[in-house]
Write an enzyme that holds these catalytic residues in place. Sequence first.
Site, PDB file in Angstrom:
ATOM      1  CE  LYS A  90      -3.975   2.212   0.420  1.00 14.19           C
ATOM      2  NZ  LYS A  90      -3.700   2.979  -0.786  1.00 14.19           N
ATOM      3  CD  GLN A 111       2.930   4.428   2.377  1.00  7.88           C
ATOM      4  OE1 GLN A 111       3.950   5.413   1.275  1.00  7.88           O
ATOM      5  NE2 GLN A 111       2.231   4.329   2.641  1.00  7.88           N
ATOM      6  CE  LYS A 114       4.189   7.372   5.762  1.00  6.14           C
ATOM      7  NZ  LYS A 114       4.678   8.465   4.193  1.00  6.14           N
ATOM      8  CE  LYS A 126       4.813   7.406  -2.577  1.00  7.75           C
ATOM      9  NZ  LYS A 126       4.229   8.528  -1.385  1.00  7.75           N
ATOM     10  N   GLY A 165      -3.268   8.343  -4.473  1.00  4.68           N
ATOM     11  CA  GLY A 165      -2.393   8.686  -4.715  1.00  4.68           C
ATOM     12  C   GLY A 165      -1.218  10.068  -4.177  1.00  4.68           C
ATOM     13  CG  ASP A 166       2.527  10.989  -2.929  1.00 10.12           C
ATOM     14  OD1 ASP A 166       3.050  11.536  -1.308  1.00 10.12           O
ATOM     15  OD2 ASP A 166       3.988  11.788  -3.358  1.00 10.12           O
ATOM     16  CB  THR A 209      -2.429  13.577   4.481  1.00  6.09           C
ATOM     17  OG1 THR A 209      -2.790  12.430   3.590  1.00  6.09           O
ATOM     18  CG2 THR A 209      -0.999  13.282   4.851  1.00  6.09           C
ATOM     19  CG  ASN A 240      -4.538  15.905  -0.489  1.00  2.00           C
ATOM     20  OD1 ASN A 240      -4.013  15.468   0.944  1.00  2.00           O
ATOM     21  ND2 ASN A 240      -5.578  16.021  -0.468  1.00  2.00           N
ATOM     22  CB  SER A 376      -5.504   4.297   1.923  1.00  2.00           C
ATOM     23  OG  SER A 376      -5.569   6.230   1.225  1.00  2.00           O
TER      24      SER A 376
HETATM   25  P1  NDP Z   1       0.502  18.005  -4.140  1.00  2.00           P
HETATM   26  O1  NDP Z   1       0.753  17.303  -5.698  1.00  2.00           O
HETATM   27  O2  NDP Z   1      -1.508  18.242  -3.813  1.00  2.00           O
HETATM   28  O3  NDP Z   1       1.458  18.855  -3.422  1.00  2.00           O
HETATM   29  C1  NDP Z   1       2.310  19.501  -3.485  1.00  2.00           C
HETATM   30  C2  NDP Z   1       2.809  20.246  -3.169  1.00  2.00           C
HETATM   31  O4  NDP Z   1       3.942  21.008  -2.711  1.00  2.00           O
HETATM   32  C3  NDP Z   1       2.602  21.589  -3.800  1.00  2.00           C
HETATM   33  O5  NDP Z   1       2.432  22.892  -3.432  1.00  2.00           O
HETATM   34  C4  NDP Z   1       3.600  21.984  -5.065  1.00  2.00           C
HETATM   35  O6  NDP Z   1       4.444  22.974  -5.857  1.00  2.00           O
HETATM   36  C5  NDP Z   1       4.735  21.250  -4.086  1.00  2.00           C
HETATM   37  N1  NDP Z   1       5.955  21.535  -4.409  1.00  2.00           N
HETATM   38  C6  NDP Z   1       6.488  20.313  -4.811  1.00  2.00           C
HETATM   39  N2  NDP Z   1       7.336  19.441  -5.144  1.00  2.00           N
HETATM   40  C7  NDP Z   1       8.305  21.012  -4.908  1.00  2.00           C
HETATM   41  C8  NDP Z   1       9.235  21.473  -4.548  1.00  2.00           C
HETATM   42  N3  NDP Z   1      10.791  20.322  -5.259  1.00  2.00           N
HETATM   43  N4  NDP Z   1       9.876  22.279  -4.330  1.00  2.00           N
HETATM   44  C9  NDP Z   1       8.516  23.144  -3.841  1.00  2.00           C
HETATM   45  N5  NDP Z   1       7.758  22.855  -3.448  1.00  2.00           N
HETATM   46  C10 NDP Z   1       8.056  21.562  -4.437  1.00  2.00           C
HETATM   47  O7  NDP Z   1       1.280  16.903  -2.979  1.00  2.00           O
HETATM   48  P2  NDP Z   1       0.898  16.215  -1.396  1.00  2.00           P
HETATM   49  O8  NDP Z   1      -0.102  17.463  -1.142  1.00  2.00           O
HETATM   50  O9  NDP Z   1      -0.677  14.962  -1.542  1.00  2.00           O
HETATM   51  O10 NDP Z   1       2.180  15.837  -0.818  1.00  2.00           O
HETATM   52  C11 NDP Z   1       2.922  16.254  -0.582  1.00  2.00           C
HETATM   53  C12 NDP Z   1       3.860  15.713   0.602  1.00  2.00           C
HETATM   54  O11 NDP Z   1       3.638  15.173   1.375  1.00  2.00           O
HETATM   55  C13 NDP Z   1       4.604  14.623   0.159  1.00  2.00           C
HETATM   56  O12 NDP Z   1       5.926  14.713   0.488  1.00  2.00           O
HETATM   57  C14 NDP Z   1       3.998  13.567  -0.125  1.00  2.00           C
HETATM   58  O13 NDP Z   1       4.855  12.485  -0.601  1.00  2.00           O
HETATM   59  C15 NDP Z   1       3.519  13.637   0.862  1.00  2.00           C
HETATM   60  N6  NDP Z   1       2.436  13.210   1.415  1.00  2.00           N
HETATM   61  C16 NDP Z   1       0.876  12.625   1.186  1.00  2.00           C
HETATM   62  C17 NDP Z   1      -0.090  11.974   1.692  1.00  2.00           C
HETATM   63  C18 NDP Z   1      -1.166  12.584   0.605  1.00  2.00           C
HETATM   64  O14 NDP Z   1      -2.379  11.737   1.581  1.00  2.00           O
HETATM   65  N7  NDP Z   1      -1.904  13.029  -0.157  1.00  2.00           N
HETATM   66  C19 NDP Z   1       0.276  11.187   2.460  1.00  2.00           C
HETATM   67  C20 NDP Z   1       1.331  11.071   3.213  1.00  2.00           C
HETATM   68  C21 NDP Z   1       2.686  12.149   2.627  1.00  2.00           C
HETATM   69  P3  NDP Z   1       3.495  22.676  -7.370  1.00  2.00           P
HETATM   70  O15 NDP Z   1       1.690  23.781  -6.962  1.00  2.00           O
HETATM   71  O16 NDP Z   1       3.926  24.831  -7.608  1.00  2.00           O
HETATM   72  O17 NDP Z   1       3.350  21.686  -8.191  1.00  2.00           O
END
Ligand code: NDP
Length: 444
Positions: A90, A111, A114, A126, A165-166, A209, A240, A376
């Site tokens: 997962k 993961q 976690k 992943k 998603g991620d 999250t 997100n 999830s």
């Molecule tokens: P999203 O794609 O929804 O958002 C990611 C955000 O981070 C965006 O604002 C993006 O900017 C910014 N970002 C991405 N890459 C970079 C970078 N290299 N430098 C600066 N800013 C960056 O992703 P999530 O919110 O889902 O995920 C965010 C983090 O949380 C990740 O590490 C993910 O692995 C982790 N996570 C997510 C979960 C989930 O349920 N969604 C669960 C557990 C962990 P821009 O808008 O410009 O692309």
Amino acid sequence: MPYVDEVLERVKQQNPDQPEFYQAVYEVLESLRPAIAKKESAYRKSALLERLTTPERAILFRVPWVDDRGQVQVNNGYRVQFNSAIGPYKGGLRFHPSVNLSVIKFLGFEQVFKNSLTGLPIGGGKGGADFDPKGKSDREVMAFCQSFMTELSKYIGPDTDVPAGDIGVGSREIGYLFGQYKRLSGRYEGVLTGKGLSYGGSLARTQATGYGLLYIVDEMLRCNGKSLEGKTVAVSGAGNVATYAIEKAWQLGAKPVTCSDSTGWIYDPDGIDVATLTVVKHVRRARLTEYAAARPGSVCHEGKGVWSIPCDVALPCATQNELLLEDAKVLAAGGCFAVAEGANMPTSLDATAYLQSHGVLFCPGKASNAGGVATSALEMSQNSQRLSWSFEEVDAKLSDIMVKIFHNLDEAANAYDMPGNYVAGANIAGFLKVADAMDAQGYV
Ligand code: NDP
């Protein structure tokens, strides 16, 4: 040579071009030393750490698709099925140009622990692709998702591997991926989570999250005689996780004043307005300059700098290695007393060590962002039962899981004489369950 050092050396030699993967393994194994020491010869004999640091399977595949000009494009697709000792694999799918095998292996490895910490029966995996959904039309994103799933569908299933998603994979992408899986397999089953509510998704999964992050921060502060009430919170990211972390921070009485994306960051002294942020980033998929235009009191800066704003609590919610040693020094000097990771591995190893040694409470991502995968797993349960629980029911279960996770890591840290070291606590608590299951299942 101690067993941990032997294995670290082996991982480095076998993966010379995978710095993110090595960083994740190093962080985990270093803090597992006291737990390994207790059973070192048994673990060495059964090569437990070698097996734990080697994925059960890593699938690399070609993803050809046709863009709007009729040009064929080719991306690299990945699914790393890391460990299935405690349940089906997962873990999310990430679509971002920075995706490579090292990044997917680091995420898959994290993961495993976690998922173990959630207390639910899910193994770790992943996947993703170096595809950038930004600037693509809906038709192009659909074409990509369909091609990606055409290959991935051979390796996943509701009892084998259940992606979610991620970064870059939200409800639109999950919808296209699910549609293609159903078309190829002819089966309507819970093979993906994060689905839309009209086709098997769970209420509160979208928020899980970010909300879960705040539930664990709340509990960590409470157990350390502090609270979120009236506190200033710095958040990075605008996706997100960040958006729902900001929303829940407000609900718990704090004031979140920053957010960021890959081009810049916002400081809003009146507090980030969730409705404006949602329209700019989630509806219009635009840059944060549009947030500043809509909120005259706020300031938009280019590049990095979100950690320069004095705050009580910092929540990195964007991506890996976005909070570095210099940032940690600025945060601690500015009076920040708690950092909790919404993103995966956003804090570099030296920054984590600095924060911990300067009395800043630090909750690692594998615990603090586990609310997404936990919910999830609740979505999987609802799909199996053909039931839908109410928002309140799922949210209450999420809050309960996050509080339990905190106490799990707190107790593990205390049991190994490292009170307050939640990094060690999370790694040890996550590891012991997986190690036990691996032991019981023979040398597989
Ligand atoms: P999203 O794609 O929804 O958002 C990611 C955000 O981070 C965006 O604002 C993006 O900017 C910014 N970002 C991405 N890459 C970079 C970078 N290299 N430098 C600066 N800013 C960056 O992703 P999530 O919110 O889902 O995920 C965010 C983090 O949380 C990740 O590490 C993910 O692995 C982790 N996570 C997510 C979960 C989930 O349920 N969604 C669960 C557990 C962990 P821009 O808008 O410009 O692309």
